[in-house]
Design a protein around this motif. Structure first.
Motif, PDB file in Angstrom:
ATOM      1  N   ASP A  10     -51.316  38.494 -34.077  1.00 48.74           N
ATOM      2  CA  ASP A  10     -51.448  37.504 -33.002  1.00 48.74           C
ATOM      3  C   ASP A  10     -51.529  36.097 -33.576  1.00 48.74           C
ATOM      4  O   ASP A  10     -50.931  35.153 -33.050  1.00 48.74           O
ATOM      5  CB  ASP A  10     -52.711  37.761 -32.174  1.00 48.74           C
ATOM      6  CG  ASP A  10     -52.728  39.116 -31.496  1.00 48.74           C
ATOM      7  OD1 ASP A  10     -51.660  39.601 -31.092  1.00 48.74           O
ATOM      8  OD2 ASP A  10     -53.840  39.687 -31.378  1.00 48.74           O
ATOM      9  N   GLU A  63     -42.266  26.304 -34.394  1.00 51.74           N
ATOM     10  CA  GLU A  63     -40.997  26.176 -33.675  1.00 51.74           C
ATOM     11  C   GLU A  63     -41.055  25.027 -32.673  1.00 51.74           C
ATOM     12  O   GLU A  63     -40.106  24.254 -32.540  1.00 51.74           O
ATOM     13  CB  GLU A  63     -40.647  27.481 -32.965  1.00 51.74           C
ATOM     14  CG  GLU A  63     -40.165  28.560 -33.899  1.00 51.74           C
ATOM     15  CD  GLU A  63     -39.888  29.881 -33.195  1.00 51.74           C
ATOM     16  OE1 GLU A  63     -40.176  30.010 -31.975  1.00 51.74           O
ATOM     17  OE2 GLU A  63     -39.381  30.779 -33.864  1.00 51.74           O
ATOM     18  N   PHE A  64     -42.178  24.895 -31.983  1.00 50.77           N
ATOM     19  CA  PHE A  64     -42.346  23.802 -31.026  1.00 50.77           C
ATOM     20  C   PHE A  64     -42.266  22.456 -31.735  1.00 50.77           C
ATOM     21  O   PHE A  64     -41.574  21.538 -31.288  1.00 50.77           O
ATOM     22  CB  PHE A  64     -43.679  23.942 -30.281  1.00 50.77           C
ATOM     23  CG  PHE A  64     -43.944  22.813 -29.327  1.00 50.77           C
ATOM     24  CD1 PHE A  64     -43.350  22.793 -28.078  1.00 50.77           C
ATOM     25  CD2 PHE A  64     -44.772  21.755 -29.689  1.00 50.77           C
ATOM     26  CE1 PHE A  64     -43.577  21.751 -27.192  1.00 50.77           C
ATOM     27  CE2 PHE A  64     -45.005  20.701 -28.829  1.00 50.77           C
ATOM     28  CZ  PHE A  64     -44.409  20.694 -27.564  1.00 50.77           C
ATOM     29  N   LYS A 118     -48.050  35.095 -35.027  1.00 55.29           N
ATOM     30  CA  LYS A 118     -47.140  34.807 -33.914  1.00 55.29           C
ATOM     31  C   LYS A 118     -47.443  33.433 -33.312  1.00 55.29           C
ATOM     32  O   LYS A 118     -46.533  32.642 -33.042  1.00 55.29           O
ATOM     33  CB  LYS A 118     -47.265  35.889 -32.845  1.00 55.29           C
ATOM     34  CG  LYS A 118     -46.363  35.670 -31.655  1.00 55.29           C
ATOM     35  CD  LYS A 118     -46.550  36.776 -30.630  1.00 55.29           C
ATOM     36  CE  LYS A 118     -45.721  36.485 -29.392  1.00 55.29           C
ATOM     37  NZ  LYS A 118     -45.965  37.459 -28.338  1.00 55.29           N
ATOM     38  N   ASN A 119     -48.716  33.144 -33.126  1.00 53.84           N
ATOM     39  CA  ASN A 119     -49.124  31.847 -32.590  1.00 53.84           C
ATOM     40  C   ASN A 119     -48.680  30.709 -33.501  1.00 53.84           C
ATOM     41  O   ASN A 119     -48.159  29.697 -33.036  1.00 53.84           O
ATOM     42  CB  ASN A 119     -50.643  31.823 -32.397  1.00 53.84           C
ATOM     43  CG  ASN A 119     -51.151  30.462 -32.035  1.00 53.84           C
ATOM     44  OD1 ASN A 119     -51.574  29.687 -32.900  1.00 53.84           O
ATOM     45  ND2 ASN A 119     -51.092  30.131 -30.754  1.00 53.84           N
ATOM     46  N   ARG A 120     -48.885  30.891 -34.788  1.00 52.19           N
ATOM     47  CA  ARG A 120     -48.524  29.836 -35.752  1.00 52.19           C
ATOM     48  C   ARG A 120     -47.013  29.614 -35.777  1.00 52.19           C
ATOM     49  O   ARG A 120     -46.546  28.474 -35.838  1.00 52.19           O
ATOM     50  CB  ARG A 120     -49.053  30.188 -37.151  1.00 52.19           C
ATOM     51  CG  ARG A 120     -48.856  29.086 -38.147  1.00 52.19           C
ATOM     52  CD  ARG A 120     -49.651  27.840 -37.772  1.00 52.19           C
ATOM     53  NE  ARG A 120     -49.355  26.777 -38.697  1.00 52.19           N
ATOM     54  CZ  ARG A 120     -49.069  25.525 -38.359  1.00 52.19           C
ATOM     55  NH1 ARG A 120     -49.079  25.160 -37.097  1.00 52.19           N
ATOM     56  NH2 ARG A 120     -48.792  24.639 -39.278  1.00 52.19           N
ATOM     57  N   ILE A 121     -46.234  30.683 -35.724  1.00 52.99           N
ATOM     58  CA  ILE A 121     -44.774  30.561 -35.693  1.00 52.99           C
ATOM     59  C   ILE A 121     -44.339  29.805 -34.441  1.00 52.99           C
ATOM     60  O   ILE A 121     -43.475  28.924 -34.504  1.00 52.99           O
ATOM     61  CB  ILE A 121     -44.099  31.942 -35.778  1.00 52.99           C
ATOM     62  CG1 ILE A 121     -44.270  32.508 -37.192  1.00 52.99           C
ATOM     63  CG2 ILE A 121     -42.622  31.873 -35.385  1.00 52.99           C
ATOM     64  CD1 ILE A 121     -43.860  33.959 -37.337  1.00 52.99           C
ATOM     65  N   ASN A 122     -44.942  30.125 -33.299  1.00 52.20           N
ATOM     66  CA  ASN A 122     -44.613  29.421 -32.055  1.00 52.20           C
ATOM     67  C   ASN A 122     -44.936  27.932 -32.165  1.00 52.20           C
ATOM     68  O   ASN A 122     -44.163  27.092 -31.701  1.00 52.20           O
ATOM     69  CB  ASN A 122     -45.342  30.035 -30.866  1.00 52.20           C
ATOM     70  CG  ASN A 122     -44.807  31.397 -30.492  1.00 52.20           C
ATOM     71  OD1 ASN A 122     -43.691  31.757 -30.851  1.00 52.20           O
ATOM     72  ND2 ASN A 122     -45.598  32.163 -29.769  1.00 52.20           N
ATOM     73  N   GLU A 123     -46.069  27.604 -32.775  1.00 48.46           N
ATOM     74  CA  GLU A 123     -46.433  26.198 -32.966  1.00 48.46           C
ATOM     75  C   GLU A 123     -45.415  25.483 -33.855  1.00 48.46           C
ATOM     76  O   GLU A 123     -44.997  24.358 -33.554  1.00 48.46           O
ATOM     77  CB  GLU A 123     -47.825  26.074 -33.597  1.00 48.46           C
ATOM     78  CG  GLU A 123     -48.960  26.346 -32.653  1.00 48.46           C
ATOM     79  CD  GLU A 123     -50.323  26.231 -33.329  1.00 48.46           C
ATOM     80  OE1 GLU A 123     -50.401  26.268 -34.583  1.00 48.46           O
ATOM     81  OE2 GLU A 123     -51.322  26.118 -32.597  1.00 48.46           O
ATOM     82  N   ASN A 175     -38.667  21.745 -32.863  1.00 48.21           N
ATOM     83  CA  ASN A 175     -37.835  21.356 -31.725  1.00 48.21           C
ATOM     84  C   ASN A 175     -38.155  19.942 -31.259  1.00 48.21           C
ATOM     85  O   ASN A 175     -37.245  19.172 -30.924  1.00 48.21           O
ATOM     86  CB  ASN A 175     -37.990  22.346 -30.567  1.00 48.21           C
ATOM     87  CG  ASN A 175     -37.323  23.677 -30.856  1.00 48.21           C
ATOM     88  OD1 ASN A 175     -36.382  23.753 -31.642  1.00 48.21           O
ATOM     89  ND2 ASN A 175     -37.816  24.731 -30.220  1.00 48.21           N
ATOM     90  N   GLY A 191     -52.348  34.361 -23.730  1.00 49.43           N
ATOM     91  CA  GLY A 191     -50.994  34.859 -23.911  1.00 49.43           C
ATOM     92  C   GLY A 191     -50.898  36.359 -24.061  1.00 49.43           C
ATOM     93  O   GLY A 191     -49.980  36.985 -23.545  1.00 49.43           O
ATOM     94  N   LYS A 192     -51.847  36.970 -24.728  1.00 49.33           N
ATOM     95  CA  LYS A 192     -51.762  38.410 -25.010  1.00 49.33           C
ATOM     96  C   LYS A 192     -52.599  39.262 -24.065  1.00 49.33           C
ATOM     97  O   LYS A 192     -52.426  40.462 -23.991  1.00 49.33           O
ATOM     98  CB  LYS A 192     -52.143  38.705 -26.455  1.00 49.33           C
ATOM     99  CG  LYS A 192     -53.645  38.658 -26.751  1.00 49.33           C
ATOM    100  CD  LYS A 192     -53.982  39.171 -28.121  1.00 49.33           C
ATOM    101  CE  LYS A 192     -54.287  40.621 -28.062  1.00 49.33           C
ATOM    102  NZ  LYS A 192     -54.721  41.274 -29.230  1.00 49.33           N
TER     103      LYS A 192
END
Length: 143
Positions: A120, A130-131, A123-128, A134, A9-10
């Motif tokens: 990094d 949120e997924f 950010k990854n943990r927040i994305n997880e 949802n 991703g980065k």
């Protein structure tokens, strides 16, 4: 997720400096690139240290501004902890927390392939999260 997923991703571009570069030049590069640390590489491109903003500030506090004219090798962290692309994000999060550092070079088969920051990881943990939220919301509303 693992470290390899974060690097995908980065990106895996890593800024590396030479141990004989001046601390002053390293400060300028860190400021220009808006990064908090850089790896230090030998002539063959192998990892021999890491230089962080904390290393620099600590030495300015100890020695004064004259430290800026010295070589990076005088203040860099030589005992660098690393991780591999296959390491789980939870493992490196614990490693960073226990070691109280914010940057972790990624080594694969003896080669530097990236660097992971605590930003990094967060950010990854927040994305997880949120997924997962949802997916749970979709499950509840479709049921």
């Amino acid at each position: 997720m693992n470290v390899e997923g974060i690097l995908k991703g980065k990106g895996s571009n890593v800024l590396g400096l030479n141990e004989n570069d001046s601390i002053e030049s390293a400060v300028a590069i860190l400021a220009e690139k808006k990064i908090g640390a850089t790896v230090v590489l030998d002539e063959a491109g192998k990892l021999i240290g890491i230089l962080s903003e904390r290393d620099i500030v600590r030495e300015i506090g100890n020695q004064g501004a004259s430290v800026l004219s010295k070589a990076i090798k005088n203040i860099m962290t030589k005992d660098v902890q690393t991780c591999s692309p296959s390491d789980a994000v939870a493992k490196i999060m614990a490693q960073m927390t226990e070691g109280r550092f914010r940057h972790l070079p990624v080594i694969d088969n003896g080669n530097l392939v990236g660097i992971i920051s605590i930003g990094d990881v967060v950010k990854n943990r927040i994305n997880e999260l949120e997924f997962e939220a949802n997916a749970m919301r979709d499950y509840i509303t479709s049921g």
